[in-house]
Write an enzyme that holds these catalytic residues in place. Structure first.
Site, short mmCIF file in Angstrom:
data_model
loop_
_atom_site.label_atom_id
_atom_site.label_comp_id
_atom_site.label_asym_id
_atom_site.label_seq_id
_atom_site.Cartn_x
_atom_site.Cartn_y
_atom_site.Cartn_z
N TYR A 165 7.61 3.58 -1.31
CA TYR A 165 6.25 3.71 -1.88
C TYR A 165 5.72 5.13 -1.71
CZ TYR A 165 1.33 2.52 -2.70
OH TYR A 165 0.04 2.47 -3.19
N LYS A 169 4.75 8.00 -4.61
CA LYS A 169 3.43 8.63 -4.75
C LYS A 169 3.53 10.15 -4.65
CE LYS A 169 1.32 4.71 -5.41
NZ LYS A 169 0.72 4.39 -6.72
C1 BGC Z 1 -1.57 1.09 -0.46
C2 BGC Z 1 -2.34 0.12 0.41
C3 BGC Z 1 -2.86 0.80 1.64
C4 BGC Z 1 -3.56 2.10 1.32
C5 BGC Z 1 -3.97 2.88 2.56
C6 BGC Z 1 -2.44 2.29 -0.72
O1 BGC Z 1 -1.78 3.19 -1.56
O2 BGC Z 1 -1.19 0.46 -1.66
O3 BGC Z 1 -1.50 -0.96 0.74
O4 BGC Z 1 -3.76 -0.06 2.31
O5 BGC Z 1 -2.74 2.90 0.51
O6 BGC Z 1 -2.93 2.96 3.49
#
Ligand code: BGC
Length: 267
Positions: A165, A169
């Protein structure tokens, strides 16, 4: 009516942040395409559409997995047939498939990169083609088109247990800046929103019990969890001519999560 007569595709708008972005943009006069990924999410998309039409707005639903090139092309073709063009793309669809790094499978890695990063590439490419072929229509907007990439605070905050993830990003940040640079001269604006913790299904574990929420709030100087409308309103601004001179920027909407709160009383 800051988005009057504009057509917006919002990927992943059957729930969460995307849902609010679709509702906020429709309330400002945009015709919105509510994209949802699978048949089983169609009722959620329908509920979003119903809420929009009941409020006097206009929109339509389209099923498409943004990681699939043919489906993305079909979504843009459908939108152009229905509404004539696309003025705004909100590259919002995103997933989390969390795992400790040493046991993360290639399947888990690819699932997240495919939707979060490749999906944004595919949709942005189709949007750019349309923006370039249409150019500026002066009574609609100063720009030929606007792309908003939904990134995350995790484009700058490393996140253990979420390597796929966080990498997606980080990739979105460079994708956004690169296409902003490439197309600014042709009046296309590309920006990112970097949400912090927003109360949606994706992070339910972080807010659904009091203990979890208390712990989460230690990371948020502003001491509240974000709401989807916090992002919806930011997206309206970034899509509107009010932000016409903003290009290639990351707007952090995070209650100060990126302010290194641990350093307030330490270091
Ligand atoms: C995530 C969340 C998380 C947040 C802060 C977001 O990009 O999808 O799951 O709570 O970031 O950490």
């Amino acid at each position: 009516m800051k988005l009057k007569n504009q057509v917006a595709i919002i990927t992943g708008s059957s729930s969460g942040i995307g849902k609010s972005v679709a509702q906020c943009m429709a309330a400002e006069g945009a015709k919105v395409i509510i994209n949802y990924p699978f048949e089983k999410t169609a009722p959620d998309a329908q509920a979003v559409l119903d809420s929009i039409t009941q409020a006097g707005g206009e929109g339509s639903m389209f099923q498409c997995d943004v990681s699939q090139e043919d489906q993305v092309i079909a979504m843009f073709e459908h939108t152009k047939k229905l509404y004539g063009t696309v003025d705004i793309l909100v590259n919002n669809a995103g997933i989390q498939v969390d795992s400790a790094f040493e046991t993360m499978s290639l399947k888990q890695w690819n699932a997240v990169i495919d939707v979060n990063l490749t999906g944004q590439f595919l949709c942005a490419r189709e949007a750019i083609k349309e923006f370039l072929s249409r150019g500026v229509v002066s009574d609609t907007s100063c720009a030929a088109g606007k792309i908003i990439c939904m990134s995350s605070v995790h484009q700058v905050i490393p996140w253990a247990g979420h390597a796929n993830y966080a990498s997606s990003k980080g990739g979105i940040d460079m994708l956004m800046q690169t296409i902003a640079q490439e197309f600014a001269g042709r009046k296309v604006r590309v920006n990112s929103i970097c949400p912090g913790a927003i109360q949606t299904p994706i992070n339910k574990d972080a807010w659904s019990t009091k203990e979890a929420l208390d712990e989460l709030l230690t990371l948020i100087p502003y001491k509240r969890i974000g709401q989807p409308e916090d992002i919806g309103k930011a997206a309206v601004w970034l899509a509107s001519d009010d932000s016409d001179y903003v290009n290639g920027a990351s707007l952090f909407v995070d209650g100060g999560m990126t302010l290194f709160p641990g350093f307030r009383t330490n270091g």
